[in-house]
Every structure is written in C-alpha cells, then in structure tokens.
Design a protein around this motif. Structure first.
Motif, PDB file in Angstrom:
ATOM      1  N   SER A 286     -49.977  84.462 -21.871  1.00 55.68           N
ATOM      2  CA  SER A 286     -48.667  84.775 -22.418  1.00 55.68           C
ATOM      3  C   SER A 286     -48.612  84.316 -23.870  1.00 55.68           C
ATOM      4  N   THR A 287     -47.594  84.751 -24.564  1.00 58.00           N
ATOM      5  CA  THR A 287     -47.485  84.493 -25.999  1.00 58.00           C
ATOM      6  C   THR A 287     -47.125  83.041 -26.290  1.00 58.00           C
ATOM      7  N   LYS A 288     -47.812  82.472 -27.252  1.00 55.37           N
ATOM      8  CA  LYS A 288     -47.482  81.136 -27.762  1.00 55.37           C
ATOM      9  C   LYS A 288     -47.034  81.298 -29.209  1.00 55.37           C
ATOM     10  N   THR A 289     -45.843  80.791 -29.543  1.00 57.82           N
ATOM     11  CA  THR A 289     -45.282  80.927 -30.886  1.00 57.82           C
ATOM     12  C   THR A 289     -45.011  79.553 -31.477  1.00 57.82           C
ATOM     13  N   ASN A 290     -45.473  79.346 -32.694  1.00 57.55           N
ATOM     14  CA  ASN A 290     -45.294  78.063 -33.387  1.00 57.55           C
ATOM     15  C   ASN A 290     -45.036  78.308 -34.862  1.00 57.55           C
ATOM     16  N   ASP A 291     -44.477  77.276 -35.522  1.00 56.57           N
ATOM     17  CA  ASP A 291     -44.318  77.307 -36.974  1.00 56.57           C
ATOM     18  C   ASP A 291     -45.559  76.700 -37.633  1.00 56.57           C
ATOM     19  N   HIS A 292     -46.040  77.370 -38.672  1.00 57.04           N
ATOM     20  CA  HIS A 292     -47.186  76.860 -39.422  1.00 57.04           C
ATOM     21  C   HIS A 292     -46.810  76.751 -40.903  1.00 57.04           C
ATOM     22  N   ILE A 293     -47.363  75.756 -41.563  1.00 60.59           N
ATOM     23  CA  ILE A 293     -47.180  75.606 -43.000  1.00 60.59           C
ATOM     24  C   ILE A 293     -48.362  76.252 -43.707  1.00 60.59           C
ATOM     25  N   PHE A 294     -48.078  77.220 -44.585  1.00 56.81           N
ATOM     26  CA  PHE A 294     -49.118  77.882 -45.364  1.00 56.81           C
ATOM     27  C   PHE A 294     -48.762  77.748 -46.844  1.00 56.81           C
ATOM     28  N   ASN A 295     -49.355  76.799 -47.518  1.00 56.80           N
ATOM     29  CA  ASN A 295     -49.116  76.610 -48.940  1.00 56.80           C
ATOM     30  C   ASN A 295     -50.173  77.348 -49.759  1.00 56.80           C
ATOM     31  N   GLY A 296     -49.785  77.680 -51.001  1.00 60.24           N
ATOM     32  CA  GLY A 296     -50.742  78.278 -51.911  1.00 60.24           C
ATOM     33  C   GLY A 296     -50.877  79.776 -51.766  1.00 60.24           C
ATOM     34  N   ASP A 297     -51.639  80.366 -52.697  1.00 60.99           N
ATOM     35  CA  ASP A 297     -51.826  81.818 -52.710  1.00 60.99           C
ATOM     36  C   ASP A 297     -52.864  82.286 -51.699  1.00 60.99           C
ATOM     37  N   LEU A 298     -53.790  81.403 -51.330  1.00 60.60           N
ATOM     38  CA  LEU A 298     -54.834  81.770 -50.370  1.00 60.60           C
ATOM     39  C   LEU A 298     -54.535  81.082 -49.037  1.00 60.60           C
ATOM     40  N   ILE A 299     -54.317  81.885 -48.015  1.00 56.91           N
ATOM     41  CA  ILE A 299     -53.995  81.364 -46.692  1.00 56.91           C
ATOM     42  C   ILE A 299     -55.242  81.410 -45.832  1.00 56.91           C
ATOM     43  N   GLN A 300     -55.599  80.275 -45.280  1.00 53.89           N
ATOM     44  CA  GLN A 300     -56.753  80.221 -44.382  1.00 53.89           C
ATOM     45  C   GLN A 300     -56.263  80.001 -42.958  1.00 53.89           C
ATOM     46  N   HIS A 301     -56.760  80.849 -42.062  1.00 52.56           N
ATOM     47  CA  HIS A 301     -56.284  80.767 -40.682  1.00 52.56           C
ATOM     48  C   HIS A 301     -57.390  81.221 -39.739  1.00 52.56           C
ATOM     49  N   ASP A 302     -57.621  80.469 -38.679  1.00 51.00           N
ATOM     50  CA  ASP A 302     -58.629  80.830 -37.686  1.00 51.00           C
ATOM     51  C   ASP A 302     -58.029  81.743 -36.634  1.00 51.00           C
ATOM     52  N   LEU A 303     -58.741  82.825 -36.341  1.00 51.59           N
ATOM     53  CA  LEU A 303     -58.310  83.790 -35.323  1.00 51.59           C
ATOM     54  C   LEU A 303     -59.180  83.607 -34.090  1.00 51.59           C
ATOM     55  N   PRO A 304     -58.616  83.135 -32.971  1.00 52.14           N
ATOM     56  CA  PRO A 304     -59.426  82.907 -31.770  1.00 52.14           C
ATOM     57  C   PRO A 304     -60.081  84.188 -31.273  1.00 52.14           C
ATOM     58  N   ALA A 305     -61.144  84.040 -30.516  1.00 51.20           N
ATOM     59  CA  ALA A 305     -61.786  85.187 -29.875  1.00 51.20           C
ATOM     60  C   ALA A 305     -60.783  85.896 -28.975  1.00 51.20           C
ATOM     61  N   ASN A 306     -60.917  87.205 -28.854  1.00 58.84           N
ATOM     62  CA  ASN A 306     -60.083  88.005 -27.957  1.00 58.84           C
ATOM     63  C   ASN A 306     -58.607  87.684 -28.177  1.00 58.84           C
ATOM     64  N   SER A 307     -58.120  87.941 -29.367  1.00 57.54           N
ATOM     65  CA  SER A 307     -56.765  87.502 -29.671  1.00 57.54           C
ATOM     66  C   SER A 307     -55.966  88.550 -30.418  1.00 57.54           C
ATOM     67  N   TYR A 308     -54.650  88.474 -30.237  1.00 62.88           N
ATOM     68  CA  TYR A 308     -53.670  89.238 -31.014  1.00 62.88           C
ATOM     69  C   TYR A 308     -52.779  88.199 -31.679  1.00 62.88           C
ATOM     70  N   THR A 309     -52.761  88.205 -33.011  1.00 64.28           N
ATOM     71  CA  THR A 309     -51.985  87.246 -33.783  1.00 64.28           C
ATOM     72  C   THR A 309     -50.981  87.983 -34.654  1.00 64.28           C
ATOM     73  N   ILE A 310     -49.752  87.473 -34.687  1.00 63.88           N
ATOM     74  CA  ILE A 310     -48.740  87.995 -35.595  1.00 63.88           C
ATOM     75  C   ILE A 310     -48.296  86.868 -36.518  1.00 63.88           C
ATOM     76  N   LEU A 311     -48.418  87.106 -37.818  1.00 66.16           N
ATOM     77  CA  LEU A 311     -47.945  86.172 -38.833  1.00 66.16           C
ATOM     78  C   LEU A 311     -46.661  86.742 -39.432  1.00 66.16           C
ATOM     79  N   ARG A 312     -45.603  85.961 -39.390  1.00 68.98           N
ATOM     80  CA  ARG A 312     -44.303  86.424 -39.881  1.00 68.98           C
ATOM     81  C   ARG A 312     -43.849  85.520 -41.035  1.00 68.98           C
ATOM     82  N   PHE A 313     -43.737  86.114 -42.226  1.00 66.26           N
ATOM     83  CA  PHE A 313     -43.348  85.381 -43.429  1.00 66.26           C
ATOM     84  C   PHE A 313     -41.950  85.826 -43.870  1.00 66.26           C
ATOM     85  N   GLU A 314     -41.210  84.886 -44.421  1.00 64.74           N
ATOM     86  CA  GLU A 314     -39.873  85.177 -44.940  1.00 64.74           C
ATOM     87  C   GLU A 314     -39.803  84.723 -46.395  1.00 64.74           C
ATOM     88  N   ARG A 315     -38.863  85.324 -47.127  1.00 66.75           N
ATOM     89  CA  ARG A 315     -38.593  84.830 -48.481  1.00 66.75           C
ATOM     90  C   ARG A 315     -37.101  84.893 -48.766  1.00 66.75           C
TER      91      ARG A 315
END
Length: 812
Positions: free
Chosen positions: A783-812
């Motif tokens: 099932s879906t796990k949703t959390n808040d992440h801090i992404f600073n800077g212009d280059l965002i580094q993020h690990d994508l697990p094997a066999n995964s669907y990831t949604i990143l939602r940004f606001e301004r």
C-alpha cells in the motif's frame, strides 16, 4: 477478452515479469521544465471497467445476498463415482453421458494415469458450439474454463477442424488439422500418449490425423477428462488402454434431490419430496417445489450465497426480503429464517401464513441475534401441503447499502476511495444474445433471467439503469456498452428512456420506475470487442459497420449530444482498419482500444500503440474526428507488477493528451478465489464480510490524488518511466516516476521553471516484491506510504526503490 482468444498472452506476461530489468549502479537523471507545457491531460483519466465476470456484480456490488434467486440453475449433477464435475450439467445416458454447452465444462476422472496410454471415446454433437473432446495429463483442475494444466484434443464440428492445445490456467493453441466429419453422427476420437508425443486418430483411420511432440514443456501423465466448450455433446464408449489392458470407464452415479443447484435441500420428514417445475414458474423457466406429506418434521431449502461462502451477519443487522410463493392444500405457514451453516442454530425467523394458490410476493424482515460470517438463509414448511417458490430477494438495510441503492456500501465506498472518476460497464457479457436493455428495467422480480456469457443463469437484477444510478450516486462519469443486435427501435427507446423528458413515452416510464430526472450519461458504446472471436474477418467487420451505422442513426436522432464508442477489435496491421475508420469517423467519437498491463513497463507498448494509432488516423483522414478510449486495460494478475503496469500506462496516456478519453483498468472487482476467465485481475477483492484493495488499487489511488491538468517537459534515462504535471495556476508540480527494474536507482532530479518552490515536498511510494499481493489477512501489505521530505538546492537527489512507483509533489 474471451479465453479462446488470449493465445499465448498469459505465458508472455509471465515471461516478461520474471525477466528482471537490471540496472548496474549508474545514476539516473531526470530533467523537468515547468515552463514548457506540452499538452492537457485527460480529466477522466482514472477509469475502471466493471462487468459481471468473476461475480463483480451478481454476488459482489449488487446487494442481493441470495445466489440463485430465480431457481434457474438445474438440479445438481449426480455424484459420479470416480469422477469430479467442474462446471456444466452432466447427465447419464443409456451407455454414456451428455453435457450442456457452456464455457469450458469438464468432467475429470479422479484416478491419475502413469506411463504411456491410449484414450478413446465416441462423441456426437447435439448442438454444435466451439468444440468438444478430451483432456489428457490433467493436473491442478478447478472451476473455470481454463483452470487446469494439461493437453486438450477436441473437434470443432462447425469449422471441420481437429484442435490441439495446451492449458496452464490459460489456452495455448498448438496445432490444427482439417477434417471431414458429420458432427451429428458418432465420431471416434482416439489419442495415443507416448511420453511427450501425442498421436490423434479419427474413426477407423490407421494413420493419425494429427501428431505432436512437445519438446518445450511436456506434461507428465496424469488424469483424463471430458470437456466441452460451448457445445452440447454426448459421449459413449470411453476406454483407456495401458499395455495389453483395456478398461471401459463407466459413469455410475447416485441420485440427488431435485433442488436447484444453487440451493441445498433439507428434509426431516419421513416422505417429503422436492421437484423442479419447468411449466409454471413465476419468472424465468423454472421454480422450486417442496412437498410435505404430513406427520412430523420439516422440509425446505437453504441458500449460502455466492460459492456457498455463507451470508455474513452482524448482531442486530436487519435484512429485508421478498419471496414469491404459491401453495396447494398447505396446512401451515412458510417459515423464512437466518440460520447457522448447518441449520442447527436460528438467528432470526418469520412465519408467513395464508399462502395463496396463485403467485404472490410476500415481504419479510429478519434481524440477526448474533454475528456469524457464514450463515445461511432458509425457508421451509412443517405441515402437509405443496409449495412453489420463485424470485427470492434478501438485502441489507440502512448503512449497509450505498446511498439507499441495492448495492454493498463497503464495495461502493472502496471504489470511491480508489479515486475513480470514470467507470465503464461492458465487456464480453454484452455479447450474449439475451443481453437486451428492455429486459433490465422495471420491477426486478419481473426481469427475465438470461443465458449470460460468463454465467449461464444470469440475473437482470442489476442492469444498465442500475449501473447509471450507482455512478450518479458515487460521482463517476459513466459509459456503457450495448449488444450490437439491439433493434434500432429498441436502441432509440433506450435513449429516450435514459435521457428523454417525462413528456415522452419512454421518459415517462423512467419516471414511473423511480427516476424522474433524465440521466446525464453521454458515452454509449456499441458492442464489445467485436470481430475478435474468428480472427481478422472482413465480412464480420462489414457487419459491424452496418450495425453501428443503423444503431447510431436511431440513437443520434433521439439525442445528438451522445458520444459514441466504436468497439471493433483493433488490428493495426489489417487493411480492414482503414475501412472501418473511414466508415465510422464522424459517427464514432472514440475507438475502444484494449491494452495489456501485466508487465511493470507495459506503458512503453501502450505509448507505441497510441502513437501508431494516431498516425494511422491522420494518414487515413487528415482532419480526423475519432479519438481513442482505453475501455479495458487487461492482464492476468493483481500484484505489484500489475500496479506498476497501470502506472506506466497512465504515464503513456498523459503523453497523448486529448487523443485519449480515459484508461479503464480491468477489472474493478473480484471475489476472492473466483476466476471464471483466467484473467485474475481484480483491483478490489471481496468476501462476504471484507473488502480490500490490491496493489493496482493503490497505484490508481496515488495517481488520482495527485492529478494535475497539464503535462510539462521531462527527460529521463536509465530505464525509468516519468511524466511531470502542473496545476492550472502553476503552483503545484507533480512528478510520476516508475522504476520497473529489480534494482534501486539513485536519481538526480533537476527542476527548471518552478522558482520559489517550498523545500518540503510530499513523497508517495508504492514498492515491494514484484509478485506481492494483498490478502484478507494482510490487506495493506502493499500500500502507499506518504511522507514529507526536505529537498534543498537546485539538484535533488533521491533513491528510487526497486519495483516502485514514486510521486513527488512540490508546491510554491
């Protein structure tokens, strides 16, 4: 899609899923530019397909707790000594056995064979259908058309063809040979099994009509069986030879009470009896008869709902019901009751007195005094007399029904929670000859049963109008399919009934049936998967063009706002496609494309198919009007791999913007352990007392909750599947990322054109083992796990697990 037309797809899907997509430690790069809007995204993207396959409706969404409400099912098969029946009505003849026509009925001998053997039988067709014959080396047999492993050798009398195929819970055609027989005469079919070699003989021929050596995946010796597919057939003289010994197999059977097979009879009298009346039914073709000859004891019948799972009761829960009865010289009341599975405990009962000698409906209410997930409903008599029964309804009340409709609230609410906004009611069920709109409206007890495609004794208790009421209450955009052989007048009357004012003849009937306001439905599909059964057949495509044109003219005259969907089977390499397109372009608004979504990266193929389809449309008619609707996104599984397949399919549809109306994942629902068609693909599973989402439920829910209307530029490498979307006001940016590989991928993400974004982003993740499923014991395992992440800077580094669907939602 019917089992006989799946060919090798189930095997191909399995191969795709077990071949890992390997990524060797390199970083992936994703570049998103929010300033570059590419296209709009379909508003109705989050669709689902529902039909009465695997009892999505009858036994599922439809709240009727009685299965076999009309007593249309024949009395049970006799208990055959040394044989097991898997579907169908098998009856003894003087020197053999016969069976009615249906989807893959089989009679399996319980004694496995070892070593080489020869099997021989004589058969003749009473009513020709697709085929009938023998099964060899059978293993893992179960209910359902293709639910077994083994070889099939059958005769197709209509096509004059000898057919050899394999089954691994599917249908894999292997070889065919032309023959010359008279199907109504006795034909001798003999198969010699020598290791992995099968030699097939017909009648007295000394040379085999067909020879096949299975070099790739031979089945070991096992059980043998008789089987029919849509043909009524009789068998005799079944003999098996091993070495020098030949044995004639018999069909000894013990008699069974004459009780409709969805019910169970019980009798504590000394001489009571059961029978089925095929002449004086209230509705349909038969009714149940119970006779009490006097003295002590009771006699009656009980119903334990779909698959005899039981009727789930809670203490204090009230059920409302009705039963049509008539009696002859009945000296006492009829008792209706909720009981334990064995009938020894009574949870609620009501006596119905003064039964009429003519058919009459009797209402009752039963409130359970306990909780029991496996209860049954029963009715019986304790005094002398004769009783007829027909058309029984038992439904929940209050909060257990969805917004006052005869629907299971727990299932309907779960569909809402999935985030659906478009539901299509259609599928192979609409191809059944008895599937007609006018049989589905009005009082349920008077709607005639019919021979359905998936279930021979289908009810019309839930039909097109009931579906529209469900969608109206749930907030779903609705689309439905009709049989192409509806008459033009009936099709026109249907449109008037659904959408006409109360001042019209059929609009008035709708109001009288409880819905004064016209329905807002605008998507009508003519047919389903037309021209699929017999391959690329020009004459059948011509017939579909003719039927579509006739029905379109009649329906469009009643309401010009209707959007029509063409259901001709899409074969892009066929010359017939251009002819169909040119004939229907401007009449049909959409072409129904059915896709596959079992593999995690299925969206790649969908993307290619849509690109090709759009190019062909433009080539055939440069200013074309017809677009695409994916009304069935099919597969054979419901695990995480299928969830990723759905996510990548949604990505593909986003890339094609306004060209695609929706993508309806098939199928919406499935009863646990129920698989009538080999396509084990329910998004939501249920039992009598539990409803839960499978992994594809969660990928749909994730996507729907994060919908934005604009697709923006995104570039990606290293095997990821990505789309990026933007809100209309430019304040929300959502990135959909599927990692279909079996390795974690380290990712560098660069976002341009989205200044002043907040450092905190929502990250939603669906991941796990690619073949993982949710179970009743662990309904939220994947099932879906949703959390808040801090992404600073212009280059965002993020690990994508094997066999995964990831949604990143940004606001301004």
């Amino acid at each position: 899609m019917p089992p006989r037309n799946r060919l090798l797809k189930n095997i191909i899907y399995t191969i795709i899923l077990i071949q890992p997509l390997v990524v060797f430690g390199q970083r992936a790069h994703i570049a998103v530019n929010a300033a570059q809007v590419l296209n709009n995204i379909p508003a109705n993207l989050y669709g689902s397909c529902i039909e009465d396959v695997n009892h999505e409706i009858y036994g599922g969404l439809y709240d009727q707790r009685i299965f076999g409400e009309s007593f249309e099912e024949p009395k049970p098969n006799p208990s055959f000594k040394n044989w097991t029946v898997y579907d169908g009505n098998w009856t003894q003849t003087n020197d053999g056995i016969k069976v009615n026509g249906g989807p893959g009925f089989k009679l399996v001998n319980n004694k496995p064979l070892t070593g080489d053997y020869t099997l021989q039988v004589q058969l003749k067709f009473i009513k020709t259908g697709l085929n009938a014959g023998l099964l060899l080396n059978v293993d893992k047999a179960g209910m359902g058309a293709d639910n077994f492993y083994g070889y099939e050798v059958s005769i197709d009398a209509r096509r004059q063809m000898l057919v050899l195929g394999k089954h691994l819970n599917n249908w894999i055609p292997v070889k065919e040979e032309k023959i010359n027989i008279n199907g109504s005469d006795w034909t001798t079919l003999k198969v010699a099994v020598n290791g992995n070699k099968l030699s097939v003989y017909l009648n007295d021929a000394k040379e085999p009509a067909l020879v096949y050596t299975d070099e790739k995946q031979p089945f070991p010796a096992g059980k043998i069986a008789l089987r029919t597919f849509d043909a009524e057939v009789e068998y005799r003289s079944l003999m098996v030879t091993q070495g020098s010994k030949t044995e004639k197999l018999s069909f000894e059977a013990a008699p069974v009470p004459a009780v409709s097979s969805a019910w169970d009879g019980f009798n504590t009298t000394q001489s009571g009896s059961f029978s089925i009346d095929t002449e004086h039914a209230f509705n349909g073709s038969q009714s149940q008869v119970i006779v009490h000859e006097g003295g002590s004891g009771i006699i009656g019948v009980a119903n334990s709902s779909l698959n005899r799972w039981g009727i789930a009761l809670r203490k204090g829960q009230t059920f409302a019901g009705s039963i049509y009865l008539k009696a002859q010289n009945l000296q006492g009341p009829v008792t209706v009751a909720l009981q334990s599975a064995d009938g020894r405990k009574v949870y609620a009962l009501q006596n119905i007195a003064n039964i009429s000698s003519t058919w009459k409906a009797y209402q009752f209410r039963l409130t359970s005094n306990t909780t029991d997930p496996k209860a049954r409903f029963a009715f019986y008599i304790a005094k002398k007399g004769k009783l007829w029964a027909d058309q029984i309804t038992l439904m929940t009340t209050g909060k257990d029904q969805f917004k006052g409709l005869p629907l299971r609230a727990d299932i309907a609410v779960k569909m809402q929670q999935q985030g659906l906004n478009f539901v299509r009611y259609g599928g192979t069920m609409v191809n059944a000859p008895g599937y007609r709109f006018k049989k589905m409206i009005g009082e349920r007890s008077k709607r005639p049963p019919y021979k359905g495609h998936w279930y021979p004794y289908s009810t019309n208790g839930f039909g097109i109008e009931d579906f529209l009421q469900f969608c109206e209450a749930a907030g779903f955009e609705a689309a439905f399919a009709i049989n192409i052989e509806e008459t033009p007048q009936d099709a026109a009357d249907m449109v008037e009934y659904l959408k006409g004012s109360i001042n019209t003849t059929w609009g008035k009937k709708r109001a009288q049936n409880g819905h004064p306001q016209p329905y807002k439905v605008k998507y009508f599909e003519i047919g389903n998967e037309e021209v699929i059964f017999n391959g690329d057949n020009a004459a059948e495509y011509d017939h579909y063009i003719e039927r579509f044109t006739i029905l379109h003219k009649a329906m469009h005259a009643k309401d010009a706002s209707i959007k029509f969907i063409n259901s001709a089977w899409w074969r892009p390499g066929s010359a017939n496609m251009e002819r169909v397109f040119k004939a229907l372009n401007g009449k049909a608004d959409y072409w129904d494309l059915h896709t596959d979504a079992d593999a995690p990266n299925s969206g790649l193929k969908v993307d290619s198919t849509l690109t090709n389809m759009q190019a062909l449309f433009k080539k055939w008619v440069p200013d074309y009007k017809m677009k695409c609707a994916i009304f069935e996104e099919n597969g054979g599984r419901h695990d995480l791999g299928r969830a990723l397949g759905h996510a990548t399919t949604l990505n593909a549809v986003r890339r094609h913007g306004d060209f695609v109306l929706t993508s309806c994942a098939a199928n919406a629902l499935q009863a646990l352990g129920q698989n009538d068609n080999g396509w084990d693909q329910g998004q939501i599973f249920y039992t009598p007392s539990q409803v839960w989402g499978m992994p594809p439920f969660y990928s749909q829910q994730m996507a729907a909750r994060n919908h934005q209307p604009l697709r923006i530029s995104s570039d990606v490498d290293k095997g990821l599947d990505v789309t990026a979307t933007l809100s209309s006001d430019g304040k929300t940016l959502v990135i959909h990322i599927v990692n279909p590989s079996n390795q974690t991928i380290q990712t560098d993400l660069q976002i341009a054109g989205f200044k002043n974004r907040k450092p905190t982003a929502k990250v939603s993740l669906l991941s796990g083992a690619v073949n993982a499923e949710n179970t009743p014991e662990h309904p939220d395992l994947i099932s879906t796990k949703t959390n808040d992440h801090i992404f600073n800077g212009d280059l965002i580094q993020h690990d994508l697990p094997a066999n995964s669907y990831t949604i990143l939602r940004f606001e301004r």
